[in-house]
Design a protein around this motif. Structure first.
Motif, short mmCIF file in Angstrom:
data_model
loop_
_atom_site.label_atom_id
_atom_site.label_comp_id
_atom_site.label_asym_id
_atom_site.label_seq_id
_atom_site.Cartn_x
_atom_site.Cartn_y
_atom_site.Cartn_z
N GLY A 9 45.75 44.67 32.07
CA GLY A 9 46.73 43.89 31.37
C GLY A 9 48.25 44.20 31.67
N VAL A 10 48.13 45.70 32.29
CA VAL A 10 49.49 46.24 32.74
C VAL A 10 49.89 45.59 34.24
N HIS A 11 51.02 44.91 34.11
CA HIS A 11 51.42 44.52 35.30
C HIS A 11 51.56 45.56 36.56
N GLY A 12 51.16 45.45 37.71
CA GLY A 12 51.10 46.25 38.85
C GLY A 12 50.23 47.43 38.64
N LEU A 13 49.09 47.24 38.07
CA LEU A 13 48.11 48.42 38.15
C LEU A 13 47.78 49.08 39.57
N SER A 14 47.32 48.00 40.38
CA SER A 14 46.99 48.82 41.65
C SER A 14 48.03 49.55 42.33
#
Ligand code: NAD
Length: 259
Positions: A199-204
């Motif tokens: 759900g956290v934007h930009g996890l990768s």
């Protein structure tokens, strides 16, 4: 076996990637008997399937926003076991739209929801389980946190503020419950690809940054967190309370990675 004859409650198994599932595997390996909760019927089947790998765990429903669920959880554990040795709180939630853009845009409702589910629920859970741990002469409580509760991490936003409140709750609870022989600690884990983390934007990008900048040059593994939780619920950590242990390959010690 470190946890022979011990009984523990674990909240937060959603699927096999859940940190709570890593913890369940570590503590079960050392002989603990477990109760797992699931958040509603949507996740019941997943938890039932995973539970087949454990030795007849209790499976109980619990939505931490519902006082009646928490009361029923406490009542069921008292009826089934009479007492409890440890509790693992591995639960968090924020509205997806709050985990992108600026923290300054956080809505009142988004703030309330993140605090209620990710922070207050630890205290609410302790209120129901402390009497059960007292029946056993003491116990250990472990919660899961993240560096975004200490320092600004892009996109973590309102969840960072909830983690700050969670970590401070750990300290107040440690002070209140210490005289009853109950220890309360948190693990601050490095980023791991789970349902909640997605759900956290930009996890990768976050995972990549962590892998290349943490002293151990790797991403945090579910089993590493599991084994630290095992330490915290076992007698090996009997002198430790009110602590936040980082299991993040050392990422949090870095001020600047390279020049
Ligand atoms: P996950 O999605 O597997 O687990 C989150 C759990 O919270 C789920 O089981 C979900 O059912 C539960 N939950 C959400 N709302 C709930 C409610 N109202 N009532 C009951 N349960 C509810 O993800 P995870 O990464 O394993 O998260 C577990 C904990 O670890 C969280 O506190 C999270 O903030 C923390 N954490 C995760 C990371 C990471 O990168 N994955 C890093 C540090 C800390």
């Amino acid at each position: 076996m470190l946890l022979e004859g011990k009984r523990g409650l674990i909240l937060g198994v959603a699927n096999k990637r859940s940190i709570a599932w890593g913890i369940a595997q570590s503590v079960a390996r050392e002989g603990a008997q477990l109760a797992l909760t699931y958040q509603g019927d949507r996740l019941k089947e997943n938890v039932e399937e995973l539970a087949q790998n454990l030795d007849r765990p209790l499976l109980l429903p619990c939505d931490v926003t519902r006082d009646e669920d928490l009361d029923a959880l406490g009542d069921s554990l008292r009826k089934e076991w009479g007492g409890l040795d440890f509790v693992v709180h591995s639960v968090a939630f924020a509205l997806r739209e709050e985990l992108d853009g600026e923290f300054a845009n956080t809505s009142r409702e988004g703030y309330r929801i993140a605090q209620d589910i990710s922070s207050y629920s630890l205290t609410a859970l302790c209120r129901r389980t402390v009497p059960l741990m007292q029946e056993r002469g003491g116990g250990s409580v472990v919660a899961l946190s993240y560096l975004g509760g200490e320092r600004v991490v892009p996109h973590y936003n309102v969840m960072g503020v909830a983690k700050a409140a969670l970590e401070m709750s750990v300290r107040y609870l440690a002070s209140d419950l210490g005289p009853k022989g109950i220890r309360v600690n948190a693990i601050s884990a490095g980023p791991i690809k789970t349902l909640a983390a997605s759900g956290v934007h930009g996890l990768s990008k976050m995972l990549e940054y962590h892998r290349t900048h943490a002293p151990l040059r790797k991403n945090t593994e579910q089993a590493e967190v599991g084994d630290t939780a095992l330490y915290l619920v076992s007698p090996l950590s009997r002198g430790v309370t009110g602590e936040v242990i980082h299991v993040d390959g050392g990422f949090h010690v870095m001020g600047m990675a390279a020049l």
